[in-house]
Design a protein around this motif. Structure first.
Motif, mmCIF file in Angstrom:
data_model
loop_
_atom_site.group_PDB
_atom_site.id
_atom_site.type_symbol
_atom_site.label_atom_id
_atom_site.label_comp_id
_atom_site.label_asym_id
_atom_site.label_seq_id
_atom_site.Cartn_x
_atom_site.Cartn_y
_atom_site.Cartn_z
ATOM 1 N N ASP A 242 53.494 -9.621 31.565
ATOM 2 C CA ASP A 242 53.253 -10.208 30.237
ATOM 3 C C ASP A 242 51.843 -10.793 30.171
ATOM 4 O O ASP A 242 51.136 -10.634 29.167
ATOM 5 C CB ASP A 242 54.285 -11.299 29.947
ATOM 6 N N THR A 243 51.425 -11.480 31.235
ATOM 7 C CA THR A 243 50.076 -12.042 31.293
ATOM 8 C C THR A 243 49.028 -10.940 31.275
ATOM 9 O O THR A 243 48.026 -11.018 30.546
ATOM 10 C CB THR A 243 49.905 -12.897 32.567
ATOM 11 N N ILE A 244 49.255 -9.899 32.064
ATOM 12 C CA ILE A 244 48.296 -8.787 32.135
ATOM 13 C C ILE A 244 48.192 -8.084 30.788
ATOM 14 O O ILE A 244 47.100 -7.763 30.315
ATOM 15 C CB ILE A 244 48.709 -7.810 33.256
ATOM 16 N N ARG A 245 49.332 -7.829 30.148
ATOM 17 C CA ARG A 245 49.308 -7.181 28.832
ATOM 18 C C ARG A 245 48.542 -8.035 27.809
ATOM 19 O O ARG A 245 47.791 -7.506 26.987
ATOM 20 C CB ARG A 245 50.730 -6.932 28.335
ATOM 21 N N ALA A 246 48.733 -9.345 27.871
ATOM 22 C CA ALA A 246 48.031 -10.235 26.940
ATOM 23 C C ALA A 246 46.523 -10.205 27.195
ATOM 24 O O ALA A 246 45.728 -10.184 26.251
ATOM 25 C CB ALA A 246 48.563 -11.658 27.070
ATOM 26 N N ASP A 247 46.124 -10.193 28.458
ATOM 27 C CA ASP A 247 44.701 -10.117 28.787
ATOM 28 C C ASP A 247 44.105 -8.788 28.333
ATOM 29 O O ASP A 247 42.987 -8.731 27.813
ATOM 30 C CB ASP A 247 44.488 -10.298 30.289
ATOM 31 N N ARG A 254 44.904 -0.851 25.307
ATOM 32 C CA ARG A 254 46.327 -0.557 25.171
ATOM 33 C C ARG A 254 46.681 0.621 26.071
ATOM 34 O O ARG A 254 45.818 1.419 26.448
ATOM 35 C CB ARG A 254 46.674 -0.199 23.720
ATOM 36 N N HIS A 255 47.934 0.715 26.432
ATOM 37 C CA HIS A 255 48.440 1.847 27.211
ATOM 38 C C HIS A 255 49.629 2.460 26.490
ATOM 39 O O HIS A 255 50.387 1.760 25.811
ATOM 40 C CB HIS A 255 48.862 1.399 28.608
#
Length: 589
Positions: A242-247, A254-255
């Motif tokens: 979740d942290t990595i996606r937010a960063d 996006r992936h």
């Protein structure tokens, strides 16, 4: 409109004409014939190497062949001069109308100008893939930005692209994460903790421990490790992702696919098949697995070498330096076996071109994985591994201290918050990926020519600035792209600065295509800086020479022509910035 492709076709037609007339033998290999900008713009608009690369096969003197080809090209009314230089290069000077048509095409197509239909099937680009054991650092950011820009670039060139993140959620490092999070869970319940060596010390795990405490209370404290480990591991991995996606979102990345390593063996709650076992069976059926003993490698022994009979993959048959083990001494799969299974899965999902964006420390990985991809796909797929070198983070020339939150490095989010997404993305791409990058937090926010991202964005903002000036100086006029396309007389654009801008606009389709073919998005960044510089230079000339001002109330004809030129150039800047994932502002603030 790609004038380089257009005139390459014309060169090939001239070569075919020479063949029909007996001037050249049949069946020449034309694959190396190219049309490109000459090294010195004073030599012309285009240059071709046709005579040089064909002379030996045709058994002719390259200069004589060049003269014959130049003579055939002179019959084209769009070519006002064809001359042979040096050992056989042919320089072409084009009629102004060719560039006028380029400007009209750029006005008609807007940001779609130059975007093409590059041949080739689906591409899978795997990038970032940071271990989910903590926040991303600045080094991760370089690979993230490079991979995302490369995906944008290939999509702009017409290739179907899948953007993928490989979650390393299997193996010892995620167990270390779980134990570190469990320690923070105990801390959240009021215990005083000491973090032992080997666990992750960063404060970023405190919120994970607090959430565990909120969710489970004290229930986990009385359970043995084998019971809480799997639960805490999954909880901590999800929190880190979740942290990595937010960063990643904060930097505009996006992936399409987040692929779990654990699922390769039916883990992570996935009841599917064991794809690593399936891979080994497929390799055995091809005769590519055998039992053997590897000789000790020269120099320092790698971790995966064992002096014993092993299950080996015949990777040397596909270009690797040595065959590679697939099973460890305890019977578990090696990392290499899992990596092959993962790449096989990507190929089975339909990608015939695979690109991995990795850190520079993965150099030894390249040959073995290229061999593996060739083997599992029967040569149908190819793998390109792009290695991203280190980022040295500076502030006014001095190294930046480590992040207090991460404990061991400067987080990517720290840098995003300080300098913004655009500065990070552009500067990460303003140097080739395999060269070390000095990223100075002070310099990337300067408003000067020495700051490339500012200079290029300022060029795009100037596009709107001149339109605002035009509306004030020539009230009631229609300066829309459609109106300029309809009535701008481009024949008045004869100043060297105007010609330079037209040439640069004409180069954009070729730059886009060649950058995509080479997997080098930095070429777009370099091109944008050069193109923005040409606009700024012409603007500055107008300060000293009133007749060259873009908006001249006493000369409506030249004003509309120059506005058309600036609009076309601005569209190219916007398109290139979009490929890099950088905003194209209407004004600088």
């Amino acid at each position: 409109m790609n004038i380089f492709a257009l005139f390459e076709t014309r060169v090939r037609e001239a070569l075919e004409s020479l063949t029909r007339s007996g001037g050249l033998p049949e069946g020449l290999d034309l694959s190396r014939v190219v049309v490109e900008p000459p090294r010195d713009p004073s030599h012309g608009d285009l240059a071709t190497n046709a005579a040089l690369v064909l002379a030996k096969e045709a058994k002719q003197n390259p200069k004589a062949l060049g003269e014959a080809l130049a003579e055939a090209l002179r019959s084209d009314p769009r070519i006002v001069e064809a001359s042979v230089a040096g050992p056989g290069f042919i320089n072409l000077r084009l009629a102004p109308e060719v560039f006028h048509e380029v400007i009209r095409a750029a006005l008609r197509e807007g940001e779609d100008f130059g975007r093409g239909h590059m041949p080739g099937g689906p591409v899978n680009i795997e990038y970032v893939s940071a271990n989910p054991t903590g926040p991303m650092h600045v080094g991760h950011g370089r690979g993230a930005v490079f991979g995302d820009a490369l995906a944008n670039l290939l999509a702009a060139a017409g290739r179907p692209v899948t953007r993928e993140y490989y979650i390393n959620d299997a193996g010892a490092q995620v167990d270390v994460l779980a134990r570190s999070a469990f320690l923070r869970y105990r801390e959240a319940l009021g215990e005083t903790i000491t973090i032992p060596e080997g666990l992750y010390p960063g404060d970023y795990l405190k919120p994970v421990g607090e959430k565990l405490a909120q969710t489970h209370g004290r229930a986990l404290l009385d359970r043995p490790e084998h019971e809480w480990l799997l639960l805490v591991r999954r909880f901590a991995i999800d929190a880190m992702m979740d942290t990595i996606r937010a960063d990643l979102a904060a930097i505009g990345i996006r992936h399409d696919v987040f692929f779990s390593e654990a699922t390769l063996q039916g883990g992570n709650g996935d009841q599917g098949s064991n794809r690593v076992a399936e891979l080994l069976e497929a390799l055995r059926e091809k005769g590519l697995v055998y039992e053997g003993r590897l000789p000790p490698p020269k120099g320092q022994l790698p971790e995966d070498w064992e002096d014993r009979e092993q299950t080996l993959f015949r990777s040397t048959q596909f270009g690797d330096d040595v065959d590679r083990p697939l099973l460890k001494s305890d019977g578990s799969y090696t990392y290499f076996a899992s990596d092959i299974a993962y790449h096989r899965d990507k190929w089975l999902r339909g990608a015939n071109e695979l690109i991995d964006v990795l850190g520079a420390d993965h150099g030894g990985y390249v040959k073995r994985m290229q061999a593996a991809v060739k083997a599992v796909s029967d040569g149908e797929a190819r793998l390109d591994v792009k290695l991203c070198q280190l980022v040295r983070l500076l502030r006014a020339g001095e190294p930046v201290k480590m992040s207090k939150r991460a404990g061991e490095f400067v987080t990517l989010r720290d840098v995003i918050d300080e300098v913004g997404r655009d500065a990070i993305r552009f500067m990460m791409l303003y140097r080739k990926n395999d060269a070390t990058l000095d990223f100075d937090l002070a310099k990337v926010v300067e408003q000067s020519k020495d700051n490339p991202v500012f200079y290029v964005q300022y060029g795009h903002a100037r596009r709107f600035s001149v339109l605002r000036q035009a509306r004030e100086a020539l009230p009631g006029e229609d300066f829309s792209r459609e109106a300029l396309l309809a009535d701008a007389d481009l024949s008045v654009l004869t100043d060297p600065g105007e010609i330079e801008m037209m040439r640069l606009i004409a180069q954009y389709p070729r730059v886009l295509e060649s950058a995509a073919a080479a997997h080098e998005p930095h070429r777009i960044a370099f091109y944008l800086y050069e193109t923005a510089s040409s606009l700024h230079s012409f603007w500055n000339k107008g300060k000293d020479l009133p007749q060259l001002r873009i908006v001249n109330p006493t000369d409506r004809k030249s004003s509309r022509a120059r506005l058309a030129l600036v609009e076309a150039l601005g569209g190219v800047l916007a398109s290139g910035l979009a490929v890099l994932g950088v905003s194209a502002p209407d004004e600088m603030r």
